[in-house]
Structures are given as structure tokens and as C-alpha cells.
Design an enzyme around this catalytic site. Structure first.
Site, PDB file in Angstrom:
ATOM      1  CD  GLN A  46     -13.797  -5.195  -2.021  1.00  0.00           C
ATOM      2  OE1 GLN A  46     -13.976  -4.016  -2.316  1.00  0.00           O
ATOM      3  NE2 GLN A  46     -12.618  -5.795  -2.150  1.00  0.00           N
ATOM      4  N   GLY A  98      -2.513  -1.634  -7.345  1.00  0.00           N
ATOM      5  CA  GLY A  98      -1.397  -2.573  -7.318  1.00  0.00           C
ATOM      6  C   GLY A  98      -1.608  -3.726  -8.291  1.00  0.00           C
ATOM      7  CD  GLN A  99       1.725  -6.132 -12.816  1.00  0.00           C
ATOM      8  OE1 GLN A  99       2.848  -5.757 -12.482  1.00  0.00           O
ATOM      9  NE2 GLN A  99       1.423  -6.402 -14.062  1.00  0.00           N
ATOM     10  CE  LYS A 100      -1.514 -10.299  -3.225  1.00  0.00           C
ATOM     11  NZ  LYS A 100      -2.821 -10.072  -2.708  1.00  0.00           N
ATOM     12  CG  ASP A 101      -5.532  -7.112  -5.605  1.00  0.00           C
ATOM     13  OD1 ASP A 101      -6.055  -8.133  -5.159  1.00  0.00           O
ATOM     14  OD2 ASP A 101      -4.837  -6.347  -4.898  1.00  0.00           O
ATOM     15  CG  HIS A 118      -1.874  -1.085   1.361  1.00  0.00           C
ATOM     16  ND1 HIS A 118      -1.777  -2.054   2.331  1.00  0.00           N
ATOM     17  CD2 HIS A 118      -2.986  -1.378   0.646  1.00  0.00           C
ATOM     18  CE1 HIS A 118      -2.791  -2.902   2.218  1.00  0.00           C
ATOM     19  NE2 HIS A 118      -3.538  -2.520   1.202  1.00  0.00           N
ATOM     20  CG  MET A 130       4.499  -7.238   1.190  1.00  0.00           C
ATOM     21  SD  MET A 130       5.151  -5.587   1.391  1.00  0.00           S
ATOM     22  CE  MET A 130       6.847  -6.019   1.766  1.00  0.00           C
ATOM     23  NE  ARG A 151      -8.801 -11.931   2.199  1.00  0.00           N
ATOM     24  CZ  ARG A 151      -9.171 -10.999   1.336  1.00  0.00           C
ATOM     25  NH1 ARG A 151      -8.266 -10.414   0.573  1.00  0.00           N
ATOM     26  NH2 ARG A 151     -10.442 -10.636   1.234  1.00  0.00           N
TER      27      ARG A 151
HETATM   28  P1  AMP Z   1      -6.527  -3.690  -0.532  1.00  0.00           P
HETATM   29  O1  AMP Z   1      -6.316  -2.932   0.736  1.00  0.00           O
HETATM   30  O2  AMP Z   1      -6.150  -5.137  -0.447  1.00  0.00           O
HETATM   31  O3  AMP Z   1      -7.889  -3.454  -1.122  1.00  0.00           O
HETATM   32  O4  AMP Z   1      -5.495  -3.076  -1.574  1.00  0.00           O
HETATM   33  C1  AMP Z   1      -5.474  -1.712  -1.862  1.00  0.00           C
HETATM   34  C2  AMP Z   1      -4.552  -1.473  -3.033  1.00  0.00           C
HETATM   35  O5  AMP Z   1      -3.226  -1.889  -2.696  1.00  0.00           O
HETATM   36  C3  AMP Z   1      -4.956  -2.273  -4.279  1.00  0.00           C
HETATM   37  O6  AMP Z   1      -4.770  -1.462  -5.438  1.00  0.00           O
HETATM   38  C4  AMP Z   1      -4.002  -3.430  -4.245  1.00  0.00           C
HETATM   39  O7  AMP Z   1      -3.750  -4.005  -5.511  1.00  0.00           O
HETATM   40  C5  AMP Z   1      -2.750  -2.758  -3.701  1.00  0.00           C
HETATM   41  N1  AMP Z   1      -1.846  -3.780  -3.143  1.00  0.00           N
HETATM   42  C6  AMP Z   1      -2.170  -4.764  -2.264  1.00  0.00           C
HETATM   43  N2  AMP Z   1      -1.099  -5.545  -2.031  1.00  0.00           N
HETATM   44  C7  AMP Z   1      -0.084  -5.050  -2.775  1.00  0.00           C
HETATM   45  C8  AMP Z   1       1.276  -5.428  -2.976  1.00  0.00           C
HETATM   46  N3  AMP Z   1       1.802  -6.487  -2.366  1.00  0.00           N
HETATM   47  N4  AMP Z   1       2.026  -4.688  -3.820  1.00  0.00           N
HETATM   48  C9  AMP Z   1       1.491  -3.606  -4.459  1.00  0.00           C
HETATM   49  N5  AMP Z   1       0.222  -3.208  -4.316  1.00  0.00           N
HETATM   50  C10 AMP Z   1      -0.566  -3.910  -3.489  1.00  0.00           C
END
Ligand code: AMP
Length: 286
Positions: free
Chosen positions: A61, A152-155, A37, A191, A194
Site C-alpha cells: 500500500q 478509525g474515522q481518521k482514515d 489504535h 494522532m 507518522r
Molecule cells: P494504521 O496503523 O495507520 O494503519 O491504522 C490502523 C487503524 O487505526 C486504522 O483503522 C486507522 O484509521 C486507525 N487510526 C489511526 N489513527 C487514528 C486516530 N487518531 N484515531 C482513531 N483511529 C485511528
């Protein structure tokens, strides 16, 4: 950092910033912040004048109520991290602020035409999930009206869904989508909020997801890909994972690829449970 809980107050503040010619960068999150993040906050700070981070655990979601109830909350630490990174604004709305009248009522009649994207991978295993993502991101974008949106490309699939959302809502002319690389722990585990739910031995096992993706990357070859995919699935099952999917897909459309011609751009994607915790990861292959 200024904290807003009310959409109208945030909007007033951002109006005055925009009148002064300041550009807004936006990082939507569900909190339990980690360096993934924070990398988005840093990217936004570099490229825009005012960085807004939202923390909102979006009930719309979660297709699994247990996952929603157990989603980690670490608000004090989150505020500390955001302050130390120099984030300008934290938006911390209540459910009612985002979904006036409750989200079921708010969502009535709202449907986002996501087509094929919603039927595969995360869409298939988490029915309704991407509609819920669109609902919240649509609402947040109406409130924040950013110049740049950081994801993030993670998703990986979520990035494609939100790209589609901003096209559907006509916002693609005013918002630039910026997709930032996946941040990983030292052993390679992506990262994720969860990860906080993993105990010590689950945490040690979790890296196998990344290793399965590496198998696909290292052993990618022209021709049939099914045996290779099965090998990656087996590597996870042997470690005790319950696998939702391990897939090699076209990097631009996410159509599953059963063969490779040596040219097509591919991405490997995986989702699997360790006991109660579902993890996802992906790796562009070429
Ligand atoms: P979330 O809090 O899981 O909804 O994620 C919020 C944003 O952070 C989303 O755009 C995710 O893709 C991004 N994000 C989550 N984990 C990572 C990571 N390991 N590296 C880069 N971006 C991330």
C-alpha cells in the site's frame, strides 16, 4: 496476550474460540501504536469476546518507497500497550505469510473494483494505494474471519474503501464494520504513527492541518465554497506546508462539493506535507 506469527496457527486458535461461541473483534494496524489504535482495541474488547490486533506494515500500500522505509517501528512498546489494554491476540505475520510467493506474485490478477472512490483525494495522490489496502485487508479478513472489524474515522476514505471491499467480497453479511472517532492530541492534531517522524518545530506546525479544517467548519456557509477552500489552503501554505488537497465533500459519497445548500451532509478532508512527512485529517462539518 497470545502472539501468532503463522496464519495457520492463528486460524486453529480462532476456530476453537468460535466453536465455543466466542465472537472475534479485529483491529488491523501497521504498528507504532498510539491512543487512536488503542481506542479501537478498547471498543472491540467491549463488544466482542476475543480481540485480535494485527501489526503488519503492508508493502503493497506504499506508493512511495521512502515512506515505507521510514515507517516507524516500535514493536516492544506496541506489545506493552496491547498487553496493558487487555488485547487477547497479536498477529505479527511476515510478508511471506501474508503474500505467499511475494506480494507482486500474490497480487497478480487481483483487482478490486473501487470505481470513483479510487480516483479522488488519497486515491488520486497515492496511485495504487487503495488496491494495496484492499489486498491486505482481504487477506487478513480471510485469516481472522471476525464478527466485527474496527476502523478509525481518521482514515475516512479508507473506511469507505473497506466498506466497499466487504461488499465486493460478500462479507457484508457476516462482518459488522465499526468506525471509531478520531483521537486527537491536546492541541487537536490527529494522532498518527507518522507524527513520530516530526521534529519539535514540525510537530508544533502540524496542528495547522486541524486548524484549517476548523476554518472550514466554522465558516461553512450556503452557496459557493471555493473561496473558503482556498482560504484553508492558504492557511497551510503560509505555515510552509505542501498541500496535496483541502476538500469539502459529500459525507456519504465523497463527491467534492463546490456549493452548499444548507442541507447536504459534508466532510472536510486534507492532506499535506511538512517537509518529508505527509499528514492527513478530516472533520465532519455538519
Ligand atoms: P494504521 O496503523 O495507520 O494503519 O491504522 C490502523 C487503524 O487505526 C486504522 O483503522 C486507522 O484509521 C486507525 N487510526 C489511526 N489513527 C487514528 C486516530 N487518531 N484515531 C482513531 N483511529 C485511528
Amino acid at each position: 496476550m497470545i502472539l501468532f506469527k503463522k496464519a495457520a496457527d492463528l486460524r486453529n486458535y480462532l476456530d476453537s474460540q468460535q466453536e465455543n461461541g466466542n465472537t472475534i473483534g479485529f483491529v488491523p494496524t501497521m504498528g507504532a501504536l498510539h491512543d487512536g489504535h488503542i481506542s479501537l482495541i478498547r471498543a472491540s474488547k467491549k463488544e466482542t469476546d476475543v480481540t485480535v490486533c494485527s501489526i503488519f506494515i503492508n508493502p503493497a500500500q506504499f506508493n512511495d518507497s521512502k515512506d515505507f522505509e521510514k515507517y516507524p517501528v516500535t514493536l516492544e512498546e506496541d506489545i506493552y500497550h496491547l498487553e496493558s489494554t487487555g488485547c487477547d491476540v497479536l498477529f505479527l505475520p511476515s510478508v511471506n505469510e501474508i503474500y505467499p510467493g511475494g506480494y507482486t506474485k500474490y497480487a497478480t490478477g487481483k483487482y478490486y473494483e473501487l470505481g470513483y472512490l479510487e480516483t479522488i483525494l488519497e486515491g488520486k495522490y497515492r496511485p495504487g494505494h487503495f488496491q494495496g489496502v484492499c489486498l491486505v485487508v482481504d487477506r487478513l479478513l480471510q485469516i481472522v474471519k471476525p464478527k466485527r472489524l474496527y476502523l478509525g474515522q481518521k482514515d475516512y476514505q479508507q473506511c469507505m474503501v473497506i466498506k466497499r471491499l466487504i461488499e465486493l467480497t460478500g462479507l457484508n453479511y457476516s462482518i459488522r464494520l465499526v468506525i471509531c472517532p478520531t483521537q486527537r492530541e491536546a492541541d487537536g492534531l490527529a494522532m498518527s504513527s507518522r507524527n513520530m517522524r516530526l521534529n519539535k518545530s514540525e510537530r508544533e506546525t502540524a496542528v495547522a492541518i486541524y486548524q484549517a479544517l476548523l476554518i472550514l467548519q466554522n465558516e461553512l456557509h450556503e452557496g459557493d465554497l471555493n473561496t473558503l477552500k482556498q482560504k484553508a489552503v492558504r492557511s497551510l501554505e503560509q505555515k510552509g506546508f505542501r498541500v496535496d488537497y483541502v476538500e469539502i465533500a459529500d459525507a456519504l459519497t465523497l463527491q467534492p462539493a463546490d456549493r452548499w445548500d444548507g442541507q447536504q451532509r459534508l466532510v472536510a478532508l486534507a492532506a499535506a506535507f511538512i517537509n518529508e512527512v505527509r499528514l492527513i485529517d478530516n472533520l465532519p462539518l455538519n
